[in-house]
Scaffold this active site. Structure first.
Site, mmCIF file in Angstrom:
data_model
loop_
_atom_site.group_PDB
_atom_site.id
_atom_site.type_symbol
_atom_site.label_atom_id
_atom_site.label_comp_id
_atom_site.label_asym_id
_atom_site.label_seq_id
_atom_site.Cartn_x
_atom_site.Cartn_y
_atom_site.Cartn_z
ATOM 1 N N CYS A 57 33.299 86.906 62.888
ATOM 2 C CA CYS A 57 34.444 86.335 62.191
ATOM 3 C C CYS A 57 33.899 85.329 61.175
ATOM 4 O O CYS A 57 33.298 84.321 61.550
ATOM 5 C CB CYS A 57 35.338 85.660 63.235
ATOM 6 S SG CYS A 57 36.818 84.969 62.558
ATOM 7 N N CYS B 67 41.593 74.983 54.514
ATOM 8 C CA CYS B 67 42.491 75.957 53.893
ATOM 9 C C CYS B 67 43.635 75.179 53.257
ATOM 10 O O CYS B 67 44.100 74.184 53.819
ATOM 11 C CB CYS B 67 43.044 76.918 54.943
ATOM 12 S SG CYS B 67 44.092 78.222 54.241
ATOM 13 N N CYS C 163 40.033 79.268 65.169
ATOM 14 C CA CYS C 163 39.658 78.683 63.884
ATOM 15 C C CYS C 163 39.876 77.184 63.843
ATOM 16 O O CYS C 163 40.916 76.698 64.227
ATOM 17 C CB CYS C 163 40.506 79.270 62.765
ATOM 18 S SG CYS C 163 40.539 81.027 62.769
ATOM 19 N N GLU D 96 32.983 77.211 60.067
ATOM 20 C CA GLU D 96 32.723 77.857 61.349
ATOM 21 C C GLU D 96 32.492 79.353 61.246
ATOM 22 O O GLU D 96 32.944 80.005 60.309
ATOM 23 C CB GLU D 96 33.924 77.634 62.269
ATOM 24 C CG GLU D 96 34.184 76.187 62.531
ATOM 25 C CD GLU D 96 35.444 75.962 63.343
ATOM 26 O OE1 GLU D 96 35.787 74.807 63.573
ATOM 27 O OE2 GLU D 96 36.077 76.952 63.738
HETATM 28 N N1 SAH Z 1 43.785 82.803 56.059
HETATM 29 C C1 SAH Z 1 43.705 84.134 56.521
HETATM 30 C C2 SAH Z 1 42.514 84.405 57.407
HETATM 31 C C3 SAH Z 1 42.107 83.353 58.393
HETATM 32 S S1 SAH Z 1 43.205 83.015 59.735
HETATM 33 C C4 SAH Z 1 44.974 84.505 57.248
HETATM 34 O O1 SAH Z 1 45.789 83.623 57.519
HETATM 35 O O2 SAH Z 1 45.168 85.691 57.488
HETATM 36 C C5 SAH Z 1 42.836 84.338 60.872
HETATM 37 C C6 SAH Z 1 43.969 84.648 61.843
HETATM 38 O O3 SAH Z 1 44.019 83.684 62.909
HETATM 39 C C7 SAH Z 1 45.314 84.633 61.181
HETATM 40 O O4 SAH Z 1 46.096 85.741 61.567
HETATM 41 C C8 SAH Z 1 45.898 83.359 61.724
HETATM 42 O O5 SAH Z 1 47.256 83.389 61.632
HETATM 43 C C9 SAH Z 1 45.359 83.320 63.131
HETATM 44 N N2 SAH Z 1 45.450 82.000 63.767
HETATM 45 C C10 SAH Z 1 45.269 80.799 63.191
HETATM 46 N N3 SAH Z 1 45.455 79.802 64.082
HETATM 47 C C11 SAH Z 1 45.759 80.379 65.258
HETATM 48 C C12 SAH Z 1 46.056 79.866 66.573
HETATM 49 N N4 SAH Z 1 46.075 78.560 66.823
HETATM 50 N N5 SAH Z 1 46.297 80.769 67.559
HETATM 51 C C13 SAH Z 1 46.265 82.091 67.310
HETATM 52 N N6 SAH Z 1 46.003 82.623 66.095
HETATM 53 C C14 SAH Z 1 45.740 81.783 65.067
HETATM 54 FE FE1 SF4 Z 2 44.988 79.142 56.093
HETATM 55 FE FE2 SF4 Z 2 45.224 79.103 58.742
HETATM 56 FE FE3 SF4 Z 2 47.282 79.904 57.252
HETATM 57 FE FE4 SF4 Z 2 45.087 81.474 57.444
HETATM 58 S S1 SF4 Z 2 46.488 80.933 59.124
HETATM 59 S S2 SF4 Z 2 46.218 80.926 55.578
HETATM 60 S S3 SF4 Z 2 43.468 79.877 57.586
HETATM 61 S S4 SF4 Z 2 46.367 77.821 57.272
#
Ligand code: SAH
Ligand code: SF4
Length: 420
Positions: free
Chosen positions: A135, A142, A393, A122
């Site tokens: 983004c 992951c 995401c 995505e």
């Molecule tokens: N893996 C990396 C980058 C991708 S996630 C990381 O974890 O930093 C990008 C951001 O979206 C992260 O801060 C993650 O914690 C947040 N995120 C993921 N799922 C989410 C959700 N359901 N609601 C709000 N933030 C979320």
């Molecule tokens: Fe992976 Fe989601 Fe954790 Fe980021 S927040 S490390 S994308 S599982």
């Protein structure tokens, strides 16, 4: 060599991907997107050009690829007419395939994309008054299984190649019409003398101004490919985006953080989400491997972090899990203890079907934010964007699976129309 093998999620923690070569295209042609200029020159040399010609052609082609955004060798008007079919026989200019494109009522745009070997991932574009943020995903799925994150529930994971990563930025520019003189096919018709050198555009007034590596995947578990892609994004002869406008977000892959600072040099965001071992172990399981103290020490050592270039701590607000006044005070204490030039982004949890958490109440989030602000640390609450299109995401990928074939076809038609 790129890490492109599909890997089953091996458990909560062990995410080491298996490397294998990129699957060659059936027609034997090589995709130029994602390759550094030097590699393009090498390939031109291997295909028969002498060293000097290979270098010159590589420079020209690189400019057309990344500065002009052309997807057709015929459009490269400063390359001899006879040379263009020679290139087209041997090389292609790839883009990720668009499976679905959605436009939210608040302007947020989201794409479900597909690699050549049918892996879906995505990309989201979030326009604001003063900036437009893309983004970008670094992996399909992951391996890290954060409990509140939908991407972490995906079964199979594969690293995206540099071409698939930088290809997202190229595709976004295609869709936003942000290449100089939109309508790339027109280049061929324009002829050399009508295409001026700066392409007739300036960096001002762009829609896409910032990039965040916050899509699907953990960028520091795909380090080489993310670094190589971001080098292309930052290359002054190419997409030319300043490293100050790029942010890499990690869940805390401590051993790779110093290298990220040295070899990529972009802004750092850290998905902190909790301030005690107990809670962070539960919601961000990589914490069991690299604990809070190690993580914050790595943040303090992050090259070039300063008040002008603060580290962002992302903190997802989960009801009764990490959102108390004590949590806020502990967050302040930790940031001060490690003397971190930091800001905190409070992210209201975006629920998804099957998620075991709820979002904190607006009052709770406001109070949490106040406590951090009162200690002199910026802690804005991020407004949820694109809720009507599930812009968090991993959510579009699952939503798309539930659409019927007819619905997918209709959306694909709309997408074609939107992309012009
Ligand atoms: N893996 C990396 C980058 C991708 S996630 C990381 O974890 O930093 C990008 C951001 O979206 C992260 O801060 C993650 O914690 C947040 N995120 C993921 N799922 C989410 C959700 N359901 N609601 C709000 N933030 C979320
Ligand atoms: Fe992976 Fe989601 Fe954790 Fe980021 S927040 S490390 S994308 S599982």
């Amino acid at each position: 060599m790129a890490d492109t093998a599909l890997m089953p999620i091996p458990g909560m923690l062990d995410p080491v991907p298996v490397a294998r070569d990129i699957t060659p295209r059936e027609d034997g042609r090589v995709d130029l997107i994602g390759l550094p200029r030097g590699r393009i020159a090498e390939l031109f040399g291997e295909a028969g050009l002498d060293a000097k010609a290979a270098k010159l052609r590589a420079k020209q082609v690189f400019h057309w690829l990344y500065h002009r955004g052309v997807t057709d060798f015929e459009a490269m008007t400063d390359i001899a007419k006879t040379m263009r079919p020679w290139l087209a026989e041997r090389f292609v200019i790839g883009r990720p395939e668009v499976v679905l494109a959605q436009h939210s009522s608040d302007g947020t745009r989201k794409w479900l994309l597909k690699t050549a070997d049918d892996q879906e991932f995505e990309m989201v574009f979030i326009p604001d008054a003063d900036r437009g943020t893309l983004c970008v995903s670094s992996q399909v799925g992951c391996t890290l299984n954060c409990r509140f994150c939908h991407t972490g529930t995906m079964r199979l994971v594969r690293n995206l190649t540099p071409g698939e990563i930088v290809g997202q930025v190229m595709l976004a520019r295609d869709a936003l019409g942000e290449w100089p003189r939109t309508g790339q096919a027109d280049f061929a018709a324009l002829g050399d003398d009508l295409v001026d050198d700066d392409g007739g555009y300036s960096a001002d007034g762009r829609l896409l101004t910032n990039i965040v590596m916050m899509g699907m995947g953990e960028p520091l578990y795909n380090f080489d490919n993310v670094r190589d892609a971001l080098k292309l994004v930052m290359d002054g002869d190419g997409l030319a985006l300043s490293k100050r406008r790029i942010t890499l977000s990690t869940s805390g892959v401590v051993p790779m953080m110093a290298r990220a600072g040295e070899e990529i040099g972009v802004n750092l965001a850290v998905s902190l989400h909790a301030v005690s071992k107990e809670v962070r172990d539960e919601i961000v399981p990589i914490n069991r491997k690299y604990g809070l103290d190690e993580l914050l020490a790595a943040c303090a050592a992050y090259p070039r972090a300063s008040n002008a270039r603060r580290i962002t701590f992302e903190y997802v607000m989960l009801k009764n899990k990490n959102d108390s006044d004590e949590d806020a005070r502990e967050l302040v204490r930790l940031i001060k203890k490690y003397k971190l030039p930091a800001k905190v982004n409070l992210i209201p949890f975006n629920p998804w079907p099957g998620a075991i958490y709820e979002c904190s109440t607006p009052e709770r989030i406001r109070r949490f934010s106040e406590i951090v602000f009162e200690a002199g640390i910026s802690a804005p609450v991020r407004t949820p964007r694109g809720r009507d299109i599930d812009a968090a995401c991993g959510q579009l990928k699952t939503a798309a699976k539930k659409l019927s074939r007819a619905e997918l076809d209709r959306l694909a038609e709309e997408k074609q129309a939107a992309l012009g």
